[in-house]
Write a protein that holds these residues in place. Structure first.
Motif, short mmCIF file in Angstrom:
data_model
loop_
_atom_site.label_atom_id
_atom_site.label_comp_id
_atom_site.label_asym_id
_atom_site.label_seq_id
_atom_site.Cartn_x
_atom_site.Cartn_y
_atom_site.Cartn_z
N PRO A 163 0.81 -1.22 0.00
CA PRO A 163 0.00 0.00 0.00
C PRO A 163 0.85 1.28 0.00
CG PRO A 163 -0.90 -1.60 1.53
CD PRO A 163 0.41 -2.15 1.06
N ASN A 164 2.09 1.19 0.49
CA ASN A 164 3.00 2.34 0.47
C ASN A 164 3.83 2.42 -0.81
OD1 ASN A 164 2.18 3.21 3.01
ND2 ASN A 164 3.70 1.93 4.05
N GLU A 165 3.46 1.64 -1.82
CA GLU A 165 4.10 1.64 -3.13
C GLU A 165 5.56 1.24 -3.08
OE1 GLU A 165 3.17 5.44 -4.90
OE2 GLU A 165 1.21 4.71 -5.52
N TYR A 208 -0.31 -7.48 -11.78
CA TYR A 208 -0.17 -6.66 -10.57
C TYR A 208 -0.68 -7.47 -9.39
CZ TYR A 208 0.39 -2.42 -13.41
OH TYR A 208 0.83 -1.47 -14.29
N MET A 209 0.01 -7.30 -8.25
CA MET A 209 -0.39 -7.98 -7.02
C MET A 209 -0.15 -7.04 -5.84
SD MET A 209 1.44 -11.64 -7.61
CE MET A 209 1.18 -12.53 -9.12
N PRO A 215 11.22 1.26 -2.69
CA PRO A 215 10.25 2.35 -2.88
C PRO A 215 10.10 2.71 -4.35
CG PRO A 215 11.79 2.87 -1.10
CD PRO A 215 12.30 1.63 -1.78
N LYS A 216 8.88 3.05 -4.73
CA LYS A 216 8.58 3.38 -6.13
C LYS A 216 9.57 4.40 -6.69
CE LYS A 216 4.91 5.57 -8.81
NZ LYS A 216 3.57 6.17 -8.74
N ALA A 250 4.08 4.08 -15.04
CA ALA A 250 3.16 4.88 -15.83
C ALA A 250 1.71 4.69 -15.37
CB ALA A 250 3.27 4.51 -17.31
N HIS A 251 1.43 3.53 -14.80
CA HIS A 251 0.06 3.16 -14.40
C HIS A 251 -0.38 3.87 -13.13
CE1 HIS A 251 -3.43 0.59 -13.66
NE2 HIS A 251 -2.95 0.28 -12.48
N LEU A 252 0.51 4.00 -12.17
CA LEU A 252 0.11 4.54 -10.87
C LEU A 252 0.42 6.01 -10.74
CD1 LEU A 252 1.21 1.59 -8.59
CD2 LEU A 252 -1.06 2.12 -9.43
#
Length: 196
Positions: free
Chosen positions: A76-78, A147-148, A170-171, A194-196
């Motif tokens: 959830p914190n990417e 994606y999971m 981290p992203k 690109a998706h998030l």
């Protein structure tokens, strides 16, 4: 599709960059010849065709095709789950077992290779292709990526699959790993960014 690290773009678009070598059909012999002829300026091979799916199927006939599935697991914190295998950063993936569904394979491989549990399958990302040789055979690996979501948890690399390390990244740091991963894996991570 990648031959080693060289992309083969199969497209119906006639607009191509100047860093492309255009080829006329996608049989293995023609591609291997074109790879040898790439100049310093050519960075990819491009096959322009009216029927992309048909060309892919014809090309697959020249190889032993292995289907695999894998996952881009994130918290959830990417934070994204990466593995380090055979000197490269990677995403968990593996071969499809007989009778196994792609989605089940993807979840199983992520859990087995990293030791995490309770992975929630979300959606399909994309399919990638790459070629390699194994025991004298030309292999085309077709990998289906998903994606999971997962809670951040302790990681346990599956060492018998040559995985040396698992890491939550981290992203914002993912691009720092791009120089040491296969291009097809980088493509999946770029889709995520690109998706998030």
């Amino acid at each position: 599709m990648y031959f080693s690290t060289i992309p083969l773009i199969i497209t119906s678009s006639k607009k191509q960059s100047t860093n492309s070598k255009i080829i006329e059909n996608a049989n293995k012999a023609r591609i291997q010849s074109a790879l040898k002829d790439l100049s310093q300026n050519d960075q990819q091979l491009v096959l322009i065709t009216e029927n992309v799916d048909q060309e892919i199927e014809q090309l697959k006939a020249d190889f032993t095709v292995i289907q695999a599935a894998g996952g881009l697991a994130y918290t959830p914190n990417e934070e994204v789950l990466l593995i380090f295998r055979k000197g490269k950063w990677d995403l968990p993936k593996g071969k499809l077992d007989d009778g196994e569904e792609l989605e089940a394979c993807a979840v199983r491989e992520v859990e087995e290779e990293t030791g995490i549990q309770n992975v929630a399958l979300e959606s399909f990302i994309q399919r990638t292709y790459h070629t390699y040789q194994e025991h004298g055979q030309d292999i085309l690996k077709e990998t289906f990526w998903y994606y999971m979501k997962a809670e951040k948890q302790d990681l346990h690399p599956q060492t018998d699959e040559d995985i040396e390390e698992c890491r939550w990244v981290p992203k914002s740091f993912i691009i720092n790993y791009f120089d040491n991963m296969q291009p097809s894996v980088k493509d999946v991570l770029e889709a995520y960014l690109a998706h998030l």
